[in-house]
Motif scaffolding. Structure first.
Motif, PDB file in Angstrom:
ATOM      1  N   THR B   6     -18.536  21.657  -6.469  1.00 27.74           N
ATOM      2  CA  THR B   6     -18.691  21.330  -7.881  1.00 27.74           C
ATOM      3  C   THR B   6     -20.186  21.147  -8.171  1.00 27.74           C
ATOM      4  O   THR B   6     -21.006  21.078  -7.245  1.00 27.74           O
ATOM      5  CB  THR B   6     -17.960  20.029  -8.208  1.00 27.74           C
ATOM      6  N   GLU B   7     -20.494  21.027  -9.449  1.00 31.11           N
ATOM      7  CA  GLU B   7     -21.907  20.890  -9.805  1.00 31.11           C
ATOM      8  C   GLU B   7     -22.534  19.630  -9.200  1.00 31.11           C
ATOM      9  O   GLU B   7     -23.609  19.700  -8.590  1.00 31.11           O
ATOM     10  CB  GLU B   7     -22.072  20.920 -11.326  1.00 31.11           C
ATOM     11  N   PRO B   8     -21.861  18.455  -9.301  1.00 33.60           N
ATOM     12  CA  PRO B   8     -22.459  17.254  -8.670  1.00 33.60           C
ATOM     13  C   PRO B   8     -22.665  17.433  -7.161  1.00 33.60           C
ATOM     14  O   PRO B   8     -23.688  17.016  -6.616  1.00 33.60           O
ATOM     15  CB  PRO B   8     -21.429  16.162  -8.952  1.00 33.60           C
ATOM     16  N   THR B   9     -21.690  18.079  -6.503  1.00 40.17           N
ATOM     17  CA  THR B   9     -21.823  18.292  -5.057  1.00 40.17           C
ATOM     18  C   THR B   9     -22.991  19.222  -4.759  1.00 40.17           C
ATOM     19  O   THR B   9     -23.767  18.999  -3.817  1.00 40.17           O
ATOM     20  CB  THR B   9     -20.516  18.899  -4.493  1.00 40.17           C
ATOM     21  N   TYR B  10     -23.122  20.260  -5.576  1.00 42.14           N
ATOM     22  CA  TYR B  10     -24.210  21.220  -5.384  1.00 42.14           C
ATOM     23  C   TYR B  10     -25.570  20.514  -5.479  1.00 42.14           C
ATOM     24  O   TYR B  10     -26.436  20.683  -4.620  1.00 42.14           O
ATOM     25  CB  TYR B  10     -24.100  22.321  -6.456  1.00 42.14           C
ATOM     26  N   TYR B  11     -25.703  19.684  -6.495  1.00 39.90           N
ATOM     27  CA  TYR B  11     -26.998  19.006  -6.660  1.00 39.90           C
ATOM     28  C   TYR B  11     -27.197  17.898  -5.626  1.00 39.90           C
ATOM     29  O   TYR B  11     -28.332  17.571  -5.281  1.00 39.90           O
ATOM     30  CB  TYR B  11     -27.138  18.464  -8.089  1.00 39.90           C
ATOM     31  N   THR B  12     -26.102  17.334  -5.136  1.00 39.98           N
ATOM     32  CA  THR B  12     -26.222  16.340  -4.056  1.00 39.98           C
ATOM     33  C   THR B  12     -26.780  17.028  -2.817  1.00 39.98           C
ATOM     34  O   THR B  12     -27.693  16.507  -2.149  1.00 39.98           O
ATOM     35  CB  THR B  12     -24.841  15.718  -3.736  1.00 39.98           C
ATOM     36  N   LEU B  13     -26.262  18.205  -2.518  1.00 43.31           N
ATOM     37  CA  LEU B  13     -26.763  18.956  -1.355  1.00 43.31           C
ATOM     38  C   LEU B  13     -28.208  19.394  -1.595  1.00 43.31           C
ATOM     39  O   LEU B  13     -29.067  19.284  -0.711  1.00 43.31           O
ATOM     40  CB  LEU B  13     -25.882  20.187  -1.095  1.00 43.31           C
ATOM     41  N   ALA B  14     -28.457  19.867  -2.814  1.00 42.54           N
ATOM     42  CA  ALA B  14     -29.804  20.357  -3.127  1.00 42.54           C
ATOM     43  C   ALA B  14     -30.844  19.245  -3.024  1.00 42.54           C
ATOM     44  O   ALA B  14     -31.994  19.475  -2.633  1.00 42.54           O
ATOM     45  CB  ALA B  14     -29.818  20.976  -4.525  1.00 42.54           C
ATOM     46  N   ALA B  15     -30.422  18.026  -3.341  1.00 44.66           N
ATOM     47  CA  ALA B  15     -31.352  16.892  -3.285  1.00 44.66           C
ATOM     48  C   ALA B  15     -31.834  16.638  -1.864  1.00 44.66           C
ATOM     49  O   ALA B  15     -32.907  16.063  -1.659  1.00 44.66           O
ATOM     50  CB  ALA B  15     -30.666  15.641  -3.844  1.00 44.66           C
ATOM     51  N   LEU B  16     -31.060  17.073  -0.904  1.00 44.87           N
ATOM     52  CA  LEU B  16     -31.397  16.797   0.496  1.00 44.87           C
ATOM     53  C   LEU B  16     -32.191  17.928   1.148  1.00 44.87           C
ATOM     54  O   LEU B  16     -32.489  17.870   2.349  1.00 44.87           O
ATOM     55  CB  LEU B  16     -30.106  16.541   1.303  1.00 44.87           C
ATOM     56  N   ALA B  30     -30.844  14.261  -7.788  1.00 46.94           N
ATOM     57  CA  ALA B  30     -29.833  15.152  -8.360  1.00 46.94           C
ATOM     58  C   ALA B  30     -29.937  15.134  -9.890  1.00 46.94           C
ATOM     59  O   ALA B  30     -29.785  16.169 -10.554  1.00 46.94           O
ATOM     60  CB  ALA B  30     -28.444  14.717  -7.912  1.00 46.94           C
ATOM     61  N   HIS B  31     -30.229  13.974 -10.428  1.00 52.00           N
ATOM     62  CA  HIS B  31     -30.395  13.814 -11.873  1.00 52.00           C
ATOM     63  C   HIS B  31     -31.585  14.658 -12.355  1.00 52.00           C
ATOM     64  O   HIS B  31     -31.494  15.379 -13.357  1.00 52.00           O
ATOM     65  CB  HIS B  31     -30.631  12.325 -12.166  1.00 52.00           C
ATOM     66  N   GLU B  32     -32.691  14.582 -11.606  1.00 57.92           N
ATOM     67  CA  GLU B  32     -33.895  15.347 -11.982  1.00 57.92           C
ATOM     68  C   GLU B  32     -33.667  16.848 -11.854  1.00 57.92           C
ATOM     69  O   GLU B  32     -33.968  17.620 -12.760  1.00 57.92           O
ATOM     70  CB  GLU B  32     -35.061  14.966 -11.056  1.00 57.92           C
ATOM     71  N   LEU B  33     -33.100  17.262 -10.710  1.00 58.36           N
ATOM     72  CA  LEU B  33     -32.910  18.701 -10.453  1.00 58.36           C
ATOM     73  C   LEU B  33     -31.982  19.342 -11.472  1.00 58.36           C
ATOM     74  O   LEU B  33     -32.117  20.508 -11.814  1.00 58.36           O
ATOM     75  CB  LEU B  33     -32.344  18.911  -9.041  1.00 58.36           C
ATOM     76  N   SER B  34     -31.023  18.566 -11.936  1.00 59.43           N
ATOM     77  CA  SER B  34     -30.040  19.128 -12.877  1.00 59.43           C
ATOM     78  C   SER B  34     -30.476  18.935 -14.323  1.00 59.43           C
ATOM     79  O   SER B  34     -29.669  19.135 -15.234  1.00 59.43           O
ATOM     80  CB  SER B  34     -28.690  18.462 -12.659  1.00 59.43           C
ATOM     81  N   TYR B  46     -21.076   8.193  -3.035  1.00 58.96           N
ATOM     82  CA  TYR B  46     -20.614   7.944  -1.658  1.00 58.96           C
ATOM     83  C   TYR B  46     -19.271   8.621  -1.375  1.00 58.96           C
ATOM     84  O   TYR B  46     -18.994   8.983  -0.233  1.00 58.96           O
ATOM     85  CB  TYR B  46     -20.593   6.442  -1.336  1.00 58.96           C
ATOM     86  N   GLY B  47     -18.466   8.810  -2.428  1.00 59.89           N
ATOM     87  CA  GLY B  47     -17.230   9.594  -2.251  1.00 59.89           C
ATOM     88  C   GLY B  47     -17.580  11.020  -1.854  1.00 59.89           C
ATOM     89  O   GLY B  47     -17.022  11.586  -0.917  1.00 59.89           O
ATOM     90  N   ALA B  48     -18.555  11.582  -2.580  1.00 62.17           N
ATOM     91  CA  ALA B  48     -18.979  12.961  -2.286  1.00 62.17           C
ATOM     92  C   ALA B  48     -19.614  13.044  -0.901  1.00 62.17           C
ATOM     93  O   ALA B  48     -19.339  13.979  -0.135  1.00 62.17           O
ATOM     94  CB  ALA B  48     -19.958  13.425  -3.358  1.00 62.17           C
ATOM     95  N   LEU B  49     -20.473  12.071  -0.576  1.00 60.16           N
ATOM     96  CA  LEU B  49     -21.136  12.097   0.737  1.00 60.16           C
ATOM     97  C   LEU B  49     -20.123  11.984   1.881  1.00 60.16           C
ATOM     98  O   LEU B  49     -20.279  12.631   2.922  1.00 60.16           O
ATOM     99  CB  LEU B  49     -22.172  10.968   0.825  1.00 60.16           C
ATOM    100  N   THR B  50     -19.082  11.175   1.664  1.00 56.88           N
ATOM    101  CA  THR B  50     -18.047  11.048   2.697  1.00 56.88           C
ATOM    102  C   THR B  50     -17.360  12.392   2.927  1.00 56.88           C
ATOM    103  O   THR B  50     -17.160  12.831   4.060  1.00 56.88           O
ATOM    104  CB  THR B  50     -16.986  10.000   2.278  1.00 56.88           C
ATOM    105  N   ARG B  51     -17.003  13.053   1.823  1.00 59.99           N
ATOM    106  CA  ARG B  51     -16.332  14.357   1.938  1.00 59.99           C
ATOM    107  C   ARG B  51     -17.239  15.377   2.612  1.00 59.99           C
ATOM    108  O   ARG B  51     -16.830  16.140   3.478  1.00 59.99           O
ATOM    109  CB  ARG B  51     -15.911  14.868   0.551  1.00 59.99           C
ATOM    110  N   LEU B  52     -18.516  15.376   2.191  1.00 62.80           N
ATOM    111  CA  LEU B  52     -19.464  16.345   2.754  1.00 62.80           C
ATOM    112  C   LEU B  52     -19.703  16.076   4.243  1.00 62.80           C
ATOM    113  O   LEU B  52     -19.869  17.005   5.033  1.00 62.80           O
ATOM    114  CB  LEU B  52     -20.785  16.291   1.979  1.00 62.80           C
ATOM    115  N   THR B  53     -19.699  14.804   4.612  1.00 58.48           N
ATOM    116  CA  THR B  53     -19.872  14.456   6.027  1.00 58.48           C
ATOM    117  C   THR B  53     -18.666  14.933   6.829  1.00 58.48           C
ATOM    118  O   THR B  53     -18.806  15.486   7.919  1.00 58.48           O
ATOM    119  CB  THR B  53     -20.046  12.928   6.189  1.00 58.48           C
ATOM    120  N   GLU B  54     -17.468  14.727   6.250  1.00 59.97           N
ATOM    121  CA  GLU B  54     -16.251  15.173   6.941  1.00 59.97           C
ATOM    122  C   GLU B  54     -16.234  16.687   7.108  1.00 59.97           C
ATOM    123  O   GLU B  54     -15.708  17.201   8.090  1.00 59.97           O
ATOM    124  CB  GLU B  54     -15.009  14.726   6.168  1.00 59.97           C
TER     125      GLU B  54
END
Lengths: 305, 110
Positions: B6-16, B30-34, B46-54
């Motif tokens: 999803t868009e939030p997940t994409y920007y979460t990854l992009a932030a890293l 993520a706020h700045e990039l988007s 943290y919900g997204a980070l947990t899923r991405l870690t899994e």
């Protein structure tokens, strides 16, 4: 001050198992966001509650999905089959000695007896075939009730009431097919104890079932169903391994509760279920399934946190 | 695989992409990039980070206490970097279709 308190209260939504490791990190992150004006207290508190619910749901789902369902199904095969035999012998079309007992009843009982014998002997294919044969009358009954075919629905007289065949045996019957499919192959000598139990139950049910008076039968059924349910709950609570034992007990209680509750409902209310699965049987069945799930959840660790 | 981002997940990854960051820094970046479109709360992040870690796209790098506050740093894994690249490529291709269409004169037949 209020911010911290609100976040701490919202943080209670996180599962207890994750609170020590993840709680402070998420809480402080939320605090950073509020302090920098990036977010509001309400939004962050809502986010924490949402995260807690998501983590709890995931934990519950993986507990249920990872439960030893195959083992549980295999373990209940024999008790479930025996219960079916006992019920359907007691609910035989009467009089058994003088009249035609009914084709569907014979198919049901024949299938069940052969399935139970095969489960006791560890013969998987026969167990599967027998349990499938026992499902044919159920399917016929459902078909007739749906108005899709000719013929009469199959309600069997039991004490002062009538027991609807499909209502009482559809779900346990399907469960028995699954259990029979998973029944472990056994060596004949080691199966002798099981065979003895099967033969004893069948003989006792045949001799005693139809001869028992209505009042005595009703009282016995209600006592047995209450006792079985209470026993199941007690065993589930005392299960030494939290998930394995509870899953087995949960499934067993639910499986035993379904026909027993439908039966008890029919006897206690002395009613004829005009629409197959009557409200009493349905309530009993739902209650039994819920009880089984509660037994599972109580022992499931993360679920009750 | 990319379709599940999803868009939030994409920007979460992009932030890293530039290196490990702690939760609040990820949300801010993520706020700045988007351009302000993605605004993550701590719970959502943290919900997204947990899923991405899994899924093995993100890993926990380290954890420390700064000014009395717990900070957990996450980093992009190789699989995460690859997934992000594939997703970016997919979006470029998808955007190109629309841009080509807009570049054609109105009513033109190619």
């Amino acid at each position: 001050m209020i911010t911290d308190w609100l976040l701490r209260v919202a943080g209670r939504a996180l599962p207890a198992s994750r609170r020590p490791s993840d709680g402070p990190v998420v809480h402080d992150c939320a605090r950073d966001m509020i302090d920098d004006g990036h977010s509001s207290i309400i939004r962050e508190a809502g986010g924490l509650i949402w995260l807690g619910l998501a983590w709890r749901t995931n934990a519950a789902w993986s507990e249920v999905r990872g439960g030893p369902w195959r083992g549980a199904a295999a373990a209940i095969a024999l008790p479930l089959g025996l219960l079916g035999v006992a019920i359907w012998i007691a609910a035989a079309p009467q009089p058994v000695g003088g009249g035609w007992p009914g084709l569907w009843w014979m198919a049901l009982l024949g299938g069940l007896v052969s399935a139970v014998a095969a489960i006791a002997l560890g013969h998987q294919r026969t167990a599967l075939a027998g349990s499938l044969v026992a499902l044919v009358p159920v399917a016929h009954d459902l078909w007739v009730q749906a108005g899709a075919g000719p013929g009469a629905r199959v309600d069997l007289p039991l004490a002062d009431g009538w027991l609807p065949l499909s209502g009482a045996w559809a779900l346990p019957g399907v469960l028995l097919v699954v259990a029979a499919r998973l029944t472990p192959r056994r060596d004949l000598r080691r199966a002798s104890a099981r065979v003895t139990v099967v033969v004893t139950v069948v003989v006792l049910a045949t001799i005693g079932g139809p001869a028992i008076s209505a009042a005595a039968l009703g009282a016995t059924v209600v006592t047995l169903s209450v006792g079985a349910t209470a026993g199941g709950v007690l065993v589930a609570r005392a299960a030494p391994t939290h998930l394995g034992g509870a899953s087995r007990c949960g499934v067993l209680v639910a499986a035993a509760g379904l026909p027993v509750s439908a039966w008890a409902g029919a006897v206690a209310w002395s009613a004829h279920f005009d629409h197959g699965l009557g409200p009493i049987g349905l309530a009993g069945a739902v209650g039994a399934v819920l009880l089984g799930l509660v037994g599972l959840a109580r022992r499931g660790g993360n679920l009750s946190n | 695989m990319s379709a599940t981002i999803t868009e939030p997940t994409y920007y979460t990854l992009a932030a890293l992409l530039d290196g490990p960051l702690h939760g609040y820094a990820i949300a801010r970046k993520a706020h700045e990039l988007s351009a302000g479109r993605v605004r993550l709360s701590a719970g959502t992040l943290y919900g997204a980070l947990t899923r991405l870690t899994e899924r093995g796209l993100v890993a926990i790098d380290h954890q420390e206490i700064v000014d009395g506050r717990n900070r957990r740093y996450h980093r992009l894994t190789d699989a995460g970097r690859q997934t992000l690249k594939l997703e970016a490529g997919r979006m470029v291709e998808a955007a190109a279709i629309v841009m080509r269409h807009h570049a054609r004169p109105a009513g033109g037949t190619a």
